[in-house]
Motif scaffolding. Structure first.
Motif, PDB file in Angstrom:
ATOM      1  N   ALA B 190       0.846  -1.196   0.000  1.00  0.00           N
ATOM      2  CA  ALA B 190       0.000   0.000   0.000  1.00  0.00           C
ATOM      3  C   ALA B 190       0.876   1.238   0.000  1.00  0.00           C
ATOM      4  CB  ALA B 190      -0.900   0.001   1.226  1.00  0.00           C
ATOM      5  N   ARG B 191       0.510   2.206  -0.847  1.00  0.00           N
ATOM      6  CA  ARG B 191       1.277   3.458  -0.854  1.00  0.00           C
ATOM      7  C   ARG B 191       0.700   4.388   0.221  1.00  0.00           C
ATOM      8  NH1 ARG B 191       2.417   7.377  -5.917  1.00  0.00           N
ATOM      9  NH2 ARG B 191       3.830   8.809  -4.875  1.00  0.00           N
ATOM     10  N   THR B 192       0.962   3.998   1.444  1.00  0.00           N
ATOM     11  CA  THR B 192       0.497   4.749   2.607  1.00  0.00           C
ATOM     12  C   THR B 192       1.667   4.859   3.564  1.00  0.00           C
ATOM     13  OG1 THR B 192      -0.236   2.696   3.617  1.00  0.00           O
ATOM     14  CG2 THR B 192      -1.901   3.961   2.444  1.00  0.00           C
ATOM     15  N   GLY B 193       1.469   5.600   4.638  1.00  0.00           N
ATOM     16  CA  GLY B 193       2.545   5.707   5.631  1.00  0.00           C
ATOM     17  C   GLY B 193       2.207   6.715   6.696  1.00  0.00           C
ATOM     18  N   TYR B 194       3.145   6.897   7.616  1.00  0.00           N
ATOM     19  CA  TYR B 194       2.847   7.666   8.826  1.00  0.00           C
ATOM     20  C   TYR B 194       4.037   8.556   9.163  1.00  0.00           C
ATOM     21  CZ  TYR B 194       0.614   8.024  13.488  1.00  0.00           C
ATOM     22  OH  TYR B 194      -0.020   8.437  14.627  1.00  0.00           O
ATOM     23  N   THR B 195       4.744   9.003   8.110  1.00  0.00           N
ATOM     24  CA  THR B 195       5.971   9.772   8.354  1.00  0.00           C
ATOM     25  C   THR B 195       5.979  11.085   7.574  1.00  0.00           C
ATOM     26  OG1 THR B 195       7.106   8.729   6.499  1.00  0.00           O
ATOM     27  CG2 THR B 195       7.341   7.682   8.672  1.00  0.00           C
ATOM     28  N   GLY B 196       5.014  11.273   6.667  1.00  0.00           N
ATOM     29  CA  GLY B 196       5.045  12.441   5.799  1.00  0.00           C
ATOM     30  C   GLY B 196       5.952  12.257   4.607  1.00  0.00           C
ATOM     31  N   GLU B 197       6.614  11.107   4.520  1.00  0.00           N
ATOM     32  CA  GLU B 197       7.451  10.799   3.353  1.00  0.00           C
ATOM     33  C   GLU B 197       6.673   9.854   2.445  1.00  0.00           C
ATOM     34  OE1 GLU B 197      10.363  12.224   2.772  1.00  0.00           O
ATOM     35  OE2 GLU B 197      10.276  13.278   4.687  1.00  0.00           O
ATOM     36  N   ASP B 198       7.147   9.754   1.212  1.00  0.00           N
ATOM     37  CA  ASP B 198       6.587   8.768   0.301  1.00  0.00           C
ATOM     38  C   ASP B 198       7.004   7.383   0.797  1.00  0.00           C
ATOM     39  OD1 ASP B 198       5.214   7.757  -1.824  1.00  0.00           O
ATOM     40  OD2 ASP B 198       6.315   8.893  -3.341  1.00  0.00           O
ATOM     41  N   GLY B 199       6.308   6.368   0.346  1.00  0.00           N
ATOM     42  CA  GLY B 199       6.720   5.025   0.740  1.00  0.00           C
ATOM     43  C   GLY B 199       5.573   4.047   0.695  1.00  0.00           C
ATOM     44  N   PHE B 200       5.846   2.872   1.236  1.00  0.00           N
ATOM     45  CA  PHE B 200       4.865   1.788   1.231  1.00  0.00           C
ATOM     46  C   PHE B 200       4.682   1.214   2.625  1.00  0.00           C
ATOM     47  CE2 PHE B 200       6.698   0.932  -3.197  1.00  0.00           C
ATOM     48  CZ  PHE B 200       5.604   1.431  -3.887  1.00  0.00           C
ATOM     49  N   GLU B 201       3.486   0.714   2.878  1.00  0.00           N
ATOM     50  CA  GLU B 201       3.275  -0.177   4.010  1.00  0.00           C
ATOM     51  C   GLU B 201       2.973  -1.544   3.405  1.00  0.00           C
ATOM     52  OE1 GLU B 201       1.751   2.494   7.667  1.00  0.00           O
ATOM     53  OE2 GLU B 201       0.363   2.498   5.989  1.00  0.00           O
ATOM     54  N   ILE B 202       3.751  -2.541   3.830  1.00  0.00           N
ATOM     55  CA  ILE B 202       3.695  -3.850   3.178  1.00  0.00           C
ATOM     56  C   ILE B 202       3.203  -4.912   4.156  1.00  0.00           C
ATOM     57  CG2 ILE B 202       5.034  -5.591   1.934  1.00  0.00           C
ATOM     58  CD1 ILE B 202       7.119  -3.396   1.362  1.00  0.00           C
ATOM     59  N   ILE B 203       2.153  -5.600   3.769  1.00  0.00           N
ATOM     60  CA  ILE B 203       1.661  -6.721   4.566  1.00  0.00           C
ATOM     61  C   ILE B 203       2.230  -8.003   3.957  1.00  0.00           C
ATOM     62  CG2 ILE B 203      -0.413  -7.996   5.261  1.00  0.00           C
ATOM     63  CD1 ILE B 203      -1.930  -5.344   5.296  1.00  0.00           C
ATOM     64  N   VAL B 204       2.823  -8.836   4.806  1.00  0.00           N
ATOM     65  CA  VAL B 204       3.551 -10.023   4.340  1.00  0.00           C
ATOM     66  C   VAL B 204       3.220 -11.188   5.285  1.00  0.00           C
ATOM     67  CG1 VAL B 204       5.596  -9.250   5.662  1.00  0.00           C
ATOM     68  CG2 VAL B 204       5.894 -10.934   3.836  1.00  0.00           C
ATOM     69  N   PRO B 205       3.106 -12.415   4.750  1.00  0.00           N
ATOM     70  CA  PRO B 205       2.887 -13.548   5.655  1.00  0.00           C
ATOM     71  C   PRO B 205       4.016 -13.610   6.694  1.00  0.00           C
ATOM     72  CG  PRO B 205       2.581 -14.223   3.381  1.00  0.00           C
ATOM     73  CD  PRO B 205       3.131 -12.832   3.339  1.00  0.00           C
ATOM     74  N   GLN B 206       3.655 -13.857   7.934  1.00  0.00           N
ATOM     75  CA  GLN B 206       4.625 -13.856   9.031  1.00  0.00           C
ATOM     76  C   GLN B 206       5.903 -14.626   8.730  1.00  0.00           C
ATOM     77  OE1 GLN B 206       3.514 -15.113  12.882  1.00  0.00           O
ATOM     78  NE2 GLN B 206       2.257 -13.328  13.286  1.00  0.00           N
TER      79      GLN B 206
END
Lengths: 131, 366
Positions: B190-206
């Protein structure tokens, strides 16, 4: 873990005291304490001429996350403060036992020094804290 | 008991300083919070955010359910993979949690909610879902890694299967898609985040999270702790649940009016209370503060204004700005000269529009 200089005395709350040749007691926080606090960003120094009491707050150091009171190991009058810390609080992170000293006290009762931990006892204290 | 993410041993091997974070044993930093903060602003850093909770919603009435559950309107989600930020409110208009909802298809949406509020959130969602026949399924088998910074997207794209690279590189903001990572691992990016920078949040199998973490590290992404995540999100003007809003604070009072959709005919939970508050006049507001003197603004400090006292919500030294900034909640009205009580001393502060930092640079007027 870094070496703890043998000429220092400590409070359990991680302040160190060094008795100098001229009788002044220089005060800072231990290397263990600076490491636990993390990046320091502000130091509130005591006023020169202020009187301090052993075991009570005399200065404040602030890391990114939190503010911590710095207790004076001895009672007396503050005669020097480390002005370098006003612009470079990180000096404590870099050299806790040297250039990172915080203030110096003209001690009013030398017997108080006997109540402090020596380097070995302090080393043991933080060893136990880590477990 | 303290919970551990699948990356716990990896953090410890890196020498992380671990702290309890909402019941989870998490890295606060790996040596220097400030260096990690700068790494994210200047290049790329990664955060283990596996403590956050992934919840999948299944059922024909999933959209209708979310229209009812959330203050923002899921009807804005029309394209598969699109995401929406919203508050989930109680009947009084207080914030139960803030979350992101992803749209897969009409019978499948995904929520990502905060770690500290997990049990409360799940109980509330399940209770509300019954009337809609929607199945609420927690997905603890997923880990989550946020990769943030100006070069974060390039570094992640470089690790993907050839066939996915172009598609993921072109992913719009607040959009997610599936892709294949190193060794064919299935990723939800997902092209989301919590830093004010561009980037991704990635969900991955444990079971593949450690391999992904290591691949990212090998690509030059710097491990960053939750300490840096906090200063980054504060600089970026983003709220933290529990500090900047909670069950007793409405979105009006938390500067989140932009997330409230008062669209015709949608009766979401908390709407009546929000409308009543607005009609009566909202009494408190959230403002941004900058301290130009030396010192640090902290949560809980008293804020003195001509309109009455308030308090600091999130407050910290901001590494990008090299001075302290904060959010504060104060009465609505003419504030006059604003001061903060720092250990008994009244220190003048400036009221500013936030974010404080955008795209790695101080915003105008900060």
């Amino acid at each position: 873990m870094s070496e703890i200089p043998g000429d220092l005395k400590f409070l359990k709350s991680h302040e160190w005291a060094r008795v100098e040749d001229n009788g002044l007691v220089r005060v800072g926080i231990s290397d263990h304490a600076q490491s636990a606090l993390g990046d320091l960003v502000y130091v509130e120094l005591p006023e020169i001429g202020a009187s301090v009491t052993a075991g009570t707050g005399a200065a404040v150091v602030e890391s990114v996350k939190a503010a911590s009171d710095i207790y004076s190991p001895v009672s007396g009058e503050v005669v020097e403060v480390n002005e370098i810390l006003a612009d470079k609080p990180e000096t404590i992170n870099e050299d806790a036992y040297g250039n990172g000293w915080i203030f110096a006290v003209r001690i009013s009762n030398r017997d108080e020094l006997n109540d402090l931990l020596d380097a070995d006892a302090y080393a043991e204290l933080i060893e136990n804290e880590d477990h | 008991m303290t919970e551990k993410t699948v990356l716990n041993a990896t953090h410890r091997a890196l020498g992380a300083r671990m702290v309890d974070f909402g019941g989870w044993d998490m890295p606060i930093n790996y040596g220097s919070q400030i260096e990690e903060h700068h790494a994210v602003r200047r290049e790329a850093g990664m955060f283990d955010v596996s403590h956050m909770t992934v919840v999948d919603l299944h059922g024909d009435q999933a959209r209708a359910f979310l229209r009812h559950l959330l203050a923002n309107n899921v009807d804005k989600l029309k394209v598969q993979g699109k995401a929406l930020y919203s508050c989930m409110l109680n009947e009084n208009g207080g914030v139960i949690d803030d979350l992101i909802v992803y749209f897969f298809d009409e019978a499948h949406f995904r929520l990502v909610v905060n770690a500290a509020t997990r049990a409360k959130d799940l109980a509330w969602i399940e209770q509300q879902a019954k009337a809609f026949g929607v199945e609420v399924k927690e997905r603890p088998e997923f880990a989550m890694i946020a990769v943030q910074g100006p070069s974060a997207r390039d570094k992640v794209v470089g690790l993907l299967h050839d066939v996915d690279r172009d598609r993921i590189r072109k992913l719009g903001k607040f959009v997610a898609a599936a892709a294949q990572g190193p060794h064919g691992m299935p990723l939800f990016i997902a092209r989301t985040g919590y830093t004010g920078e561009d980037g991704f949040e990635i969900i991955v199998p444990q079971e593949q999270a450690v391999a992904l973490w290591e691949a990212l590290a090998a690509a030059g992404v710097v491990p960053a702790g939750l300490g840096a995540r906090d200063t980054l999100r504060l600089e970026a003007g983003m709220n933290l649940y529990g500090q900047d809003m909670d069950d007793d604070v409405s979105p009006w009072e938390a500067n989140l009016a932009w997330t409230i959709a008062l669209d015709e005919g949608r009766d979401f939970i908390g709407r009546k209370a929000l409308e009543a508050q607005k009609a009566a006049g909202v009494k408190r507001q959230m403002i941004g503060l900058v301290l130009d003197d030396k010192g640090v603004l902290r949560h809980g400090q008293k804020v003195l204004t001509a309109a009455g006292d308030g308090e600091i919500l999130s407050g910290s030294f901001a590494p990008t700005l090299n001075k302290a900034v904060a959010f504060a909640r104060v009465p609505v009205g003419d504030l006059g000269d604003v001061r903060v009580d720092i250990r008994g001393k009244e220190v003048p502060v400036r009221v500013v529009k936030y974010p404080f930092v955008r795209d790695g640079k101080p915003c105008e007027g900060i």
